[in-house]
Design a protein around this motif. Sequence first.
Motif, PDB file in Angstrom:
ATOM      1  N   LYS A 142       0.873  -1.229   0.075  1.00 12.79           N
ATOM      2  CA  LYS A 142       0.034   0.077  -0.043  1.00 12.79           C
ATOM      3  C   LYS A 142       0.886   1.365   0.112  1.00 12.79           C
ATOM      4  O   LYS A 142       0.500   2.264  -0.653  1.00 12.79           O
ATOM      5  CB  LYS A 142      -0.972  -0.213   1.245  1.00 12.79           C
ATOM      6  N   ARG A 146       0.828   3.990  -2.906  1.00 13.20           N
ATOM      7  CA  ARG A 146       0.747   5.417  -2.570  1.00 13.20           C
ATOM      8  C   ARG A 146       1.640   6.376  -3.013  1.00 13.20           C
ATOM      9  O   ARG A 146       1.586   7.645  -3.646  1.00 13.20           O
ATOM     10  CB  ARG A 146       0.285   5.556  -1.129  1.00 13.20           C
ATOM     11  N   TYR A 174      -3.762  -7.659  -2.116  1.00 12.29           N
ATOM     12  CA  TYR A 174      -3.434  -6.420  -1.103  1.00 12.29           C
ATOM     13  C   TYR A 174      -4.150  -5.577  -2.017  1.00 12.29           C
ATOM     14  O   TYR A 174      -5.055  -4.580  -1.706  1.00 12.29           O
ATOM     15  CB  TYR A 174      -2.202  -6.127  -0.722  1.00 12.29           C
ATOM     16  N   LEU A 175      -3.455  -5.051  -3.130  1.00 11.52           N
ATOM     17  CA  LEU A 175      -3.646  -3.855  -3.788  1.00 11.52           C
ATOM     18  C   LEU A 175      -5.016  -3.738  -4.557  1.00 11.52           C
ATOM     19  O   LEU A 175      -5.627  -2.626  -4.446  1.00 11.52           O
ATOM     20  CB  LEU A 175      -2.627  -3.538  -5.066  1.00 11.52           C
ATOM     21  N   HIS A 178      -7.558  -2.521  -2.138  1.00 11.64           N
ATOM     22  CA  HIS A 178      -7.188  -0.998  -1.484  1.00 11.64           C
ATOM     23  C   HIS A 178      -7.455   0.098  -2.529  1.00 11.64           C
ATOM     24  O   HIS A 178      -7.770   0.988  -2.332  1.00 11.64           O
ATOM     25  CB  HIS A 178      -5.528  -1.243  -1.318  1.00 11.64           C
ATOM     26  N   TYR A 182      -9.962   2.882  -2.155  1.00 12.06           N
ATOM     27  CA  TYR A 182      -9.578   4.478  -2.162  1.00 12.06           C
ATOM     28  C   TYR A 182     -10.354   5.097  -3.350  1.00 12.06           C
ATOM     29  O   TYR A 182     -10.700   6.221  -2.853  1.00 12.06           O
ATOM     30  CB  TYR A 182      -8.028   4.143  -2.743  1.00 12.06           C
TER      31      TYR A 182
END
Length: 368
Positions: A142, A146, A174-175, A178, A182
Amino acid sequence: AKDPEKGIFTREALEEIRDFERRIRDFPRYTEFCRKKFNPDTCDPSYSVTNIFFSVPNATEIRGADMKVIYDGSGSLADIDDVLEGFLRDGLDWWVDKDFGPQNLKSQYTRATFFGGLPLAGYPDLVTRLEEQRQKSGNFLKDLWRDLLRRTEITGQDRLNYEHVIFSWHESRYLYNHEVNYYLINDCWFCAGTIILVTTLVFLRQQNLFTTLCGMLGVVLAFTSTFYFHIAVMGYQRLTVMDLVSIFLIIAIAADDILLLYNTYHLAPAMLDDGSQLSPAEKMRWAYRKASLAMLVTSATTCGSFYANLLSIVSVVRGFGFFMGTLVLWNFVNVLTIFAASLLVSEIYLAPLMPRCWRQKDAGPCCV
């Protein structure tokens, strides 16, 4: 490649790819999370075309008369056509698109793989505090997204401005969630403005806060009910970015249905004989017959158009079609139940409690 005529295998594009890959390898704490399968002290090299294109001459070790080429991307750029012909000769199609061939030595895209994994440094094996290891890996990815990956997409002074290459990435554990969360939160700010604007317009037409809020409550409940069927019944694991479009669409559809029923309900006294003596139940009965048929036709055609997407071979399109079609269906049900009930409750129970000037606007001067 940004230029389809030249493709991805140009000097400028390959230089940008190598620069971006270097940024990933130099990212803080990358060495803590990269895979070290072959050497416990060194990260495994990425599986990338830059390892082949940038292999001479300073990536060589000269030992007497022998020259050993090291494919780690640290050298100078080799002859591009020679490398591409080597791809054809050796059947290396992993890095090229389907149109790459003897008559077309160019590709619109290429790809690279960076290896990570468990166990992390300081953990003896994979199963020791597994969730803790996964959480650390997720937090690192993450941060990478970012502070580095996302900078290729944003505008402003923090943007990584590559002129010849468009970068994208894929990491499902994970991404994916995320990024969706977002952009969902980001879009919700725009959605909030849309909801406020539409709600305000509906309120100005009705001039009744109770029925306006009940109408919006029906939209919220339609969304939650659809989400349940989407996950529990159809078995979809998550919402996609396309599903977020439904928020904007259903607000507009719901406003149409709400105002249709509201206007029809208040039109009943003017359309029926002796309308001034009609009870709320009689007005609602007439409004139901008139408005519900119109809403049924529009809702059915809208649902049908969205459900038609279930025939698509693209899973994302199928999911959006089911989600949006079911959302329209639930909105139709909620307008005819929740909002209709709110009209009756407002006139029977709440209107007598309001000041006289709110109940009889056309009766002349009034007092509070």
